[in-house]
Every structure is written in C-alpha cells, then in structure tokens.
Scaffold this motif. Sequence first.
Motif, PDB file in Angstrom:
ATOM      1  N   THR A 159       0.717  -1.218   0.052  1.00 25.01           N
ATOM      2  CA  THR A 159      -0.019  -0.084   0.149  1.00 25.01           C
ATOM      3  C   THR A 159       0.861   1.329   0.068  1.00 25.01           C
ATOM      4  N   ARG A 160       2.193   1.096   0.138  1.00 25.64           N
ATOM      5  CA  ARG A 160       2.844   2.317   0.345  1.00 25.64           C
ATOM      6  C   ARG A 160       3.000   2.918  -1.198  1.00 25.64           C
ATOM      7  N   ARG A 161       3.370   4.253  -1.400  1.00 25.74           N
ATOM      8  CA  ARG A 161       3.496   4.988  -2.532  1.00 25.74           C
ATOM      9  C   ARG A 161       4.582   4.565  -3.310  1.00 25.74           C
ATOM     10  N   THR A 162       4.517   4.263  -4.617  1.00 24.98           N
ATOM     11  CA  THR A 162       5.554   3.994  -5.552  1.00 24.98           C
ATOM     12  C   THR A 162       5.782   4.946  -6.475  1.00 24.98           C
ATOM     13  N   HIS A 163       7.077   4.882  -7.167  1.00 29.75           N
ATOM     14  CA  HIS A 163       7.742   5.886  -7.812  1.00 29.75           C
ATOM     15  C   HIS A 163       8.222   5.195  -9.239  1.00 29.75           C
ATOM     16  N   SER A 164       7.955   5.760 -10.417  1.00 32.36           N
ATOM     17  CA  SER A 164       8.495   5.419 -11.698  1.00 32.36           C
ATOM     18  C   SER A 164      10.124   5.761 -11.586  1.00 32.36           C
ATOM     19  N   SER A 165      10.782   4.765 -12.146  1.00 31.67           N
ATOM     20  CA  SER A 165      12.168   5.017 -12.434  1.00 31.67           C
ATOM     21  C   SER A 165      12.525   4.915 -13.857  1.00 31.67           C
ATOM     22  N   CYS A 166      13.914   4.617 -14.134  1.00 32.94           N
ATOM     23  CA  CYS A 166      14.304   4.372 -15.331  1.00 32.94           C
ATOM     24  C   CYS A 166      13.918   3.132 -15.996  1.00 32.94           C
ATOM     25  N   SER A 167      14.021   2.124 -15.075  1.00 30.83           N
ATOM     26  CA  SER A 167      13.711   0.931 -15.528  1.00 30.83           C
ATOM     27  C   SER A 167      12.294   0.415 -15.281  1.00 30.83           C
ATOM     28  N   THR A 168      11.603   0.985 -14.310  1.00 31.60           N
ATOM     29  CA  THR A 168      10.189   0.525 -14.131  1.00 31.60           C
ATOM     30  C   THR A 168       9.304   1.749 -13.932  1.00 31.60           C
ATOM     31  N   ILE A 169       8.108   1.702 -14.816  1.00 35.35           N
ATOM     32  CA  ILE A 169       7.156   2.659 -14.874  1.00 35.35           C
ATOM     33  C   ILE A 169       5.927   2.089 -14.152  1.00 35.35           C
ATOM     34  N   PHE A 170       5.287   2.949 -13.321  1.00 28.20           N
ATOM     35  CA  PHE A 170       4.094   2.709 -12.672  1.00 28.20           C
ATOM     36  C   PHE A 170       2.880   3.170 -13.351  1.00 28.20           C
ATOM     37  N   LEU A 171       1.791   2.800 -13.479  1.00 31.85           N
ATOM     38  CA  LEU A 171       0.573   3.256 -13.928  1.00 31.85           C
ATOM     39  C   LEU A 171      -0.447   2.565 -13.223  1.00 31.85           C
ATOM     40  N   ASP A 172      -1.616   3.563 -13.360  1.00 32.74           N
ATOM     41  CA  ASP A 172      -3.146   2.715 -13.054  1.00 32.74           C
ATOM     42  C   ASP A 172      -3.723   2.658 -13.971  1.00 32.74           C
ATOM     43  N   ASP A 173      -4.880   1.845 -13.581  1.00 34.38           N
ATOM     44  CA  ASP A 173      -5.938   1.358 -14.772  1.00 34.38           C
ATOM     45  C   ASP A 173      -7.066   2.243 -14.956  1.00 34.38           C
ATOM     46  N   ASN A 174      -6.725   3.722 -15.131  1.00 32.48           N
ATOM     47  CA  ASN A 174      -7.377   4.602 -15.335  1.00 32.48           C
ATOM     48  C   ASN A 174      -6.817   6.067 -15.912  1.00 32.48           C
ATOM     49  N   THR A 175      -7.678   6.254 -17.070  1.00 34.73           N
ATOM     50  CA  THR A 175      -7.249   7.270 -17.842  1.00 34.73           C
ATOM     51  C   THR A 175      -8.300   8.201 -18.282  1.00 34.73           C
ATOM     52  N   VAL A 176      -8.079   9.704 -18.831  1.00 32.34           N
ATOM     53  CA  VAL A 176      -9.164  10.383 -19.296  1.00 32.34           C
ATOM     54  C   VAL A 176     -10.033   9.840 -20.537  1.00 32.34           C
ATOM     55  N   SER A 177      -9.403   9.244 -21.222  1.00 30.81           N
ATOM     56  CA  SER A 177      -9.801   8.483 -22.468  1.00 30.81           C
ATOM     57  C   SER A 177     -10.803   7.184 -22.205  1.00 30.81           C
ATOM     58  N   GLN A 178     -10.161   6.516 -21.257  1.00 32.47           N
ATOM     59  CA  GLN A 178     -10.658   5.166 -20.805  1.00 32.47           C
ATOM     60  C   GLN A 178     -10.633   5.073 -19.114  1.00 32.47           C
ATOM     61  N   PRO A 179     -11.645   5.822 -18.572  1.00 32.10           N
ATOM     62  CA  PRO A 179     -11.801   5.863 -17.059  1.00 32.10           C
ATOM     63  C   PRO A 179     -12.178   4.466 -16.409  1.00 32.10           C
ATOM     64  N   ASN A 180     -11.813   3.906 -15.620  1.00 37.75           N
ATOM     65  CA  ASN A 180     -12.330   2.848 -14.996  1.00 37.75           C
ATOM     66  C   ASN A 180     -13.784   2.897 -14.458  1.00 37.75           C
ATOM     67  N   LEU A 181     -14.616   1.894 -14.605  1.00 39.95           N
ATOM     68  CA  LEU A 181     -15.997   1.993 -14.313  1.00 39.95           C
ATOM     69  C   LEU A 181     -16.347   2.330 -12.806  1.00 39.95           C
ATOM     70  N   LYS A 182     -15.594   1.139 -12.023  1.00 40.39           N
ATOM     71  CA  LYS A 182     -15.772   0.947 -10.684  1.00 40.39           C
ATOM     72  C   LYS A 182     -15.048   2.319  -9.904  1.00 40.39           C
ATOM     73  N   PHE A 183     -14.092   2.719 -10.474  1.00 39.77           N
ATOM     74  CA  PHE A 183     -13.419   3.767  -9.876  1.00 39.77           C
ATOM     75  C   PHE A 183     -14.066   5.123 -10.069  1.00 39.77           C
ATOM     76  N   THR A 184     -14.716   5.307 -11.135  1.00 33.36           N
ATOM     77  CA  THR A 184     -15.191   6.664 -11.425  1.00 33.36           C
ATOM     78  C   THR A 184     -17.072   6.501 -10.912  1.00 33.36           C
ATOM     79  N   ILE A 185     -17.440   5.447 -10.508  1.00 30.78           N
ATOM     80  CA  ILE A 185     -18.673   5.086  -9.840  1.00 30.78           C
ATOM     81  C   ILE A 185     -18.513   5.814  -8.446  1.00 30.78           C
ATOM     82  N   PRO A 189      -4.180   1.571  -6.678  1.00 28.20           N
ATOM     83  CA  PRO A 189      -2.608   1.287  -6.681  1.00 28.20           C
ATOM     84  C   PRO A 189      -1.970   1.345  -7.796  1.00 28.20           C
ATOM     85  N   LEU A 190      -0.527   1.764  -7.862  1.00 24.45           N
ATOM     86  CA  LEU A 190       0.149   1.935  -9.083  1.00 24.45           C
ATOM     87  C   LEU A 190       0.852   0.449  -9.339  1.00 24.45           C
TER      88      LEU A 190
END
Length: 346
Positions: A99-125, A295-296
């Motif tokens: 549950t701790r906050r993670t940050h992106s680096s040169c070798s690893t990129i952290f993303l969540d499953d929620n974008t402005v073009s394709q929002p997550n349904l459960k998260f948005t509701i 979570p990222l």
Amino acid sequence: MGITNSCCVSSSPKLRRNAHSRLESYNPDPELSREETGCNLQHISDRENVDDMYMEYNPSDHPRASTIFLSKSQTDVEIPSKNVREKRKSIFTNHHGSTRRTHSSCSTIFLDDNTVSQPNLKFTIKCVSLAIYYHIKNRAADGGMRQDIFDEKLHPLSKSEVPSDYDRHEPEQKQIYRFVRTLFTAAQLTAECAIVTLVYLERLLTYAEIDIGPGNWKRIVLGAILLASKVWDDQAVWNVDYCQILKDITVEDMNELERQFLELLQFNINVPSSVYAKYYFDLRSLSETNSLSFPLEPLSRDKAQRLEAISRLCDDNYKDTRRTSKKRSASVDNLVGVRWVPAILS
C-alpha cells in the motif's frame, strides 16, 4: 437616376411583388410579450454572449470555473477516523502488492488502470458517489428552491411507505454508491456516462438554484443518469428499461422526470471536452484526498503494447488530417505532386 419613375425602380422584383400581392402584410402585436405567449424558455442565442462573471459560477459550462463538489469537499473540516481511512484504502488495495506509494524510475514505470480517455468504471462510480455525498452533506441551510418532480414523497421510487422524516436523514456514501452502481450495472452504462452525469447534476443545481438533499437525491441522480445515457451512449437506454430496473416506477413518471429535467437545464445538454476533462481530473483529486486512488502497478508488456497501439492510432489519424490539409492548400493548376525536401542547416 434620381427620377422616381425610373425603369430601374419599376423593374425591381420586390416592388412588383408588393404591388401585385393580394396577401396582407403581417404586423405582430407589440403588446404580446414573451411571458404572455407562454414561452419562458431561454433562446440558445441568449446564451452565446454570456458575461464572464456569470460563467465563473457555472462549472458545468466553463472549463476555468471550479467544480462545486471539489469546493464542498474541501470545506468539510471533519477528519475521518483511522478505521475509516483504512477501510477506504482497503477498497482499492491490491492484495498482492504493497500500500505504500511507489515512484517510477528508468527501469520501471508505474501506472494505474484509469485514464481520461478510458476511465475505470468502478473507480469512477465510487468517485461520483463521493461527490454526490459531499453535495448532500455540505448543502446550503435554506435548501434553495423546491421542485416537486424530485420530491420522493410526492413521486416515490418504490411502493414501500416513505417515512415522515425521509428528508432529515442524510444517506451514507455506501447507499449512494449502491444506488448508482445498480443503475449502471443493469443498464450497462460506461464510465464516461458517470462523469457526464455529474456534469448534468451540477448544471441542474446551478441553473435551477436548488440543492440536493436527503429527500430528492435519488430522483435527481436518476434524471441525470437518464439524460446522460441518452446523450453520451450511441445505443441509449429507453425509459421503459429503467422501469424494469426500478420495478415500482411508471413510464409516465420517467417521461415527466426527463421533460422537466431538460426544461430546468434550459435544454443545454452540451458538454465540451474541456469541461469533461476538468471533471475527470477533479474526481481524481477528490479520490486522492479521500484515499480512493488505485494502486500503481508496473507497466507490463501487454499494457505497453496497448498504449503503443492507441498512440499509433492517434498518430495515423493526425497524419490523415495533415495529409488532407496539404491537398487542400495545393493549387489545381499544373499540379504534378507535392514534394517535401528536408531542410539543410549550415
């Protein structure tokens, strides 16, 4: 040219038509006003030149205006308890990760499953339900103007008896979420429709000068979802379909709810892309403040390929548009072809 009996004047088709016309000219009665004719709706041209000072108070119309739900959530001085914070975190916590906050680096990129073009349904509701919760909790003391069409005592959604103190008990966030989730799941609506629902809800509160409270929140949300589903989705849900979801409501009641909702919106159902993006990012800010963020996760190969495919599609559309603009700017005379020569910098 100065003589009145000139041939130029007599040959004018307008004057000949007026001279030989047998129809009497129509002179509107100046005494009839707009109110007397029964047309109290604002014309669309009256909204084109709206003052900027007035637009500041309409976040559903102007992209620079602050959303109402975000400002009301910031005025809430109540600090949630530790159990509540942990419970909210557990909703979106990945059981296989930390549950701790993670940050992106040169070798690893952290993303969540929620974008402005394709929002997550459960998260948005969940975020939209939380925004409605803050609307109800931090509403004005006077309650604004009252509209009978949204009163659950006058227009109940179920046959069960409505308690006498129905307008005094504020609903919990879970109750709002279950109500919205039931409608979206049964009608198979998208996450974008949930954002448009919130836009219409705040536009209604601004235009009609009413507040959403314990006694009218269900019918206001239902009317906003009904209208957003018809405007946003290509295959809209019919009013009779909502009667199958809410068993005790009639089609006539749904039609009247939709009609009066549109009249209170002054038939302004346009949602610009800038306003949509503003509501999306404000919902993300609301989720981060209330520990509802996803979570990222590390960017996997499949997600990277999907992002690359989306980027390639957008790039192809841009190239097609650019190629069309090139053809329009070329001359037709002696057209051999457009050649692009790279510039040489010395």
